[in-house]
Design an enzyme around this catalytic site. Structure first.
Site, short mmCIF file in Angstrom:
data_model
loop_
_atom_site.label_atom_id
_atom_site.label_comp_id
_atom_site.label_asym_id
_atom_site.label_seq_id
_atom_site.Cartn_x
_atom_site.Cartn_y
_atom_site.Cartn_z
N ASP A 10 0.93 -1.20 -0.04
CA ASP A 10 -0.06 -0.01 0.17
C ASP A 10 0.76 1.38 -0.10
O ASP A 10 2.19 1.10 0.21
CB ASP A 10 -1.03 -0.10 1.19
N SER A 11 0.33 2.43 0.01
CA SER A 11 1.05 3.58 -0.03
C SER A 11 1.72 3.98 1.37
O SER A 11 2.74 4.88 1.66
CB SER A 11 0.44 4.77 -0.40
N CYS A 73 -4.33 -1.55 -1.78
CA CYS A 73 -4.35 -0.26 -2.38
C CYS A 73 -5.53 -0.11 -3.22
O CYS A 73 -5.54 -0.76 -4.40
CB CYS A 73 -3.04 0.21 -2.71
N GLU A 153 -1.87 9.29 8.06
CA GLU A 153 -0.44 9.02 7.88
C GLU A 153 0.27 9.79 9.11
O GLU A 153 1.18 9.50 9.40
CB GLU A 153 0.03 9.21 6.71
N CYS A 187 -10.59 3.02 0.16
CA CYS A 187 -9.49 3.25 0.52
C CYS A 187 -9.20 2.71 1.77
O CYS A 187 -9.76 2.60 2.62
CB CYS A 187 -9.08 4.93 0.51
N HIS A 189 -7.23 2.95 3.89
CA HIS A 189 -6.75 3.75 4.92
C HIS A 189 -7.97 4.04 5.94
O HIS A 189 -7.76 4.18 7.07
CB HIS A 189 -6.18 5.14 4.81
N1 DGL Z 1 -4.59 3.14 0.91
C1 DGL Z 1 -4.69 3.39 -0.53
C2 DGL Z 1 -6.02 3.30 -1.14
O1 DGL Z 1 -6.43 2.30 -0.73
C3 DGL Z 1 -3.76 4.70 -0.98
C4 DGL Z 1 -4.24 6.03 -0.51
C5 DGL Z 1 -3.42 7.10 -0.90
O2 DGL Z 1 -2.24 7.00 -0.49
O3 DGL Z 1 -3.70 7.99 -1.34
O4 DGL Z 1 -6.29 3.78 -2.02
#
Ligand code: DGL
Length: 269
Positions: A10-11, A73, A153, A187, A189
């Site tokens: 993931d990011s 992600c 984050e 997302c 996150h």
């Molecule tokens: N958690 C990721 C997603 O599901 C990445 C979100 C991001 O870094 O903007 O899209």
């Protein structure tokens, strides 16, 4: 049987929501997790940049000898899935969007489905397509929520934090106006700030966790290939992030409920 690890990326911290679900469902599976914190957020990047980042993340995970890839992600799934699958024909590559769309369609009673996601995911239209493939009558309201990933984050996850509350309130408004009964946290996150989202959407809206939804598809893919690990032994856990190791460990440990410090390294990508 195959005891090699699963590669997950993931990011940043978001994919830990998939990790938590994987540990609950199949604690015998080993995994290597990569959070590309140096390049987070992914949600405001172009599809071309996202394909490049996915390629590099997969190169890193493949070097660890993984047996499957979980793209935890939505943004990478929405923009880079074709190239990831095309370039890794020997490995199952599982994304988060199709499983989350399927979960939303099975849960909704009204057919009005909301999607909260990054700008890149919303612009890709991937959720609308995945949901309409399963239910032609579904009405999808997708809202880009660009403030949420940076807040997570930074460790801003308290539902009473005014910055988080105000952002979530603004993003929830069009979903409430559209009368959605089911909202995909599109997302990975977002489940980390689930309490803030729940407070704005109310107790009756079903929330779909895209990371958790993907774990079923991953385990099914392993089973189909006879590649599940030995169920009698606990799997190993390794975490990598590409920047900000201390914060990654602090926020990640709080979310997962154990101290990740000894399992986490900085990745030189
Ligand atoms: N958690 C990721 C997603 O599901 C990445 C979100 C991001 O870094 O903007 O899209």
């Amino acid at each position: 049987m195959d005891t090699r690890p699963i590669g997950i990326f993931d990011s940043g911290l978001g994919g830990l929501t998939a990790v938590r679900a994987l540990i609950q469902a199949a604690p015998w599976e080993s995994f290597v997790y990569l959070g590309d914190t140096k390049n987070a957020p992914y949600g405001d990047k172009t599809p071309r940049e996202l394909v490049e980042l996915a390629r590099r993340n997969i190169r890193f995970l493949r070097a660890k000898g993984v047996k499957a890839l979980l793209v935890a992600c939505n943004t990478s799934t929405a923009t880079a899935m074709d190239s990831m699958r095309g370039e890794n024909p020997d490995l199952p590559v599982i994304g988060v969007i199709e499983p989350a769309a399927a979960a939303a369609v099975s849960v909704t009673e009204t057919g009005r489905i909301g999607v909260m996601a990054t700008a890149a995911t919303v612009h890709s239209g991937a959720y609308e397509r995945a949901i309409r493939r399963l239910s032609r009558s579904a009405e999808v309201t997708a809202v880009a929520c660009p403030k949420l990933v940076p807040l997570v984050e930074q460790g801003c996850t308290d539902p009473d934090d005014p910055a988080l509350r105000d952002a979530v309130q603004a993003y929830a408004a069009p979903l409430l106006a559209a009368g959605t009964d089911t909202v995909v946290l599109g997302c990975t996150h977002y489940p980390i700030v689930r309490r803030a989202i729940r407070a704005c959407l109310g107790p009756d809206t079903a929330l779909i966790d895209s990371g958790a939804a993907s774990v079923g598809a991953l385990l099914k893919a392993l089973e189909t290939r006879d590649a599940a690990a030995d169920m009698t032994a606990a799997g190993s856990r390794r975490f990598y992030c590409s920047a900000g190791r201390e914060r990654f460990v602090a926020v990640g440990s709080a979310f997962l409920g154990w101290d990740m410090d000894g399992q986490t390294e900085l990745a030189a990508l």
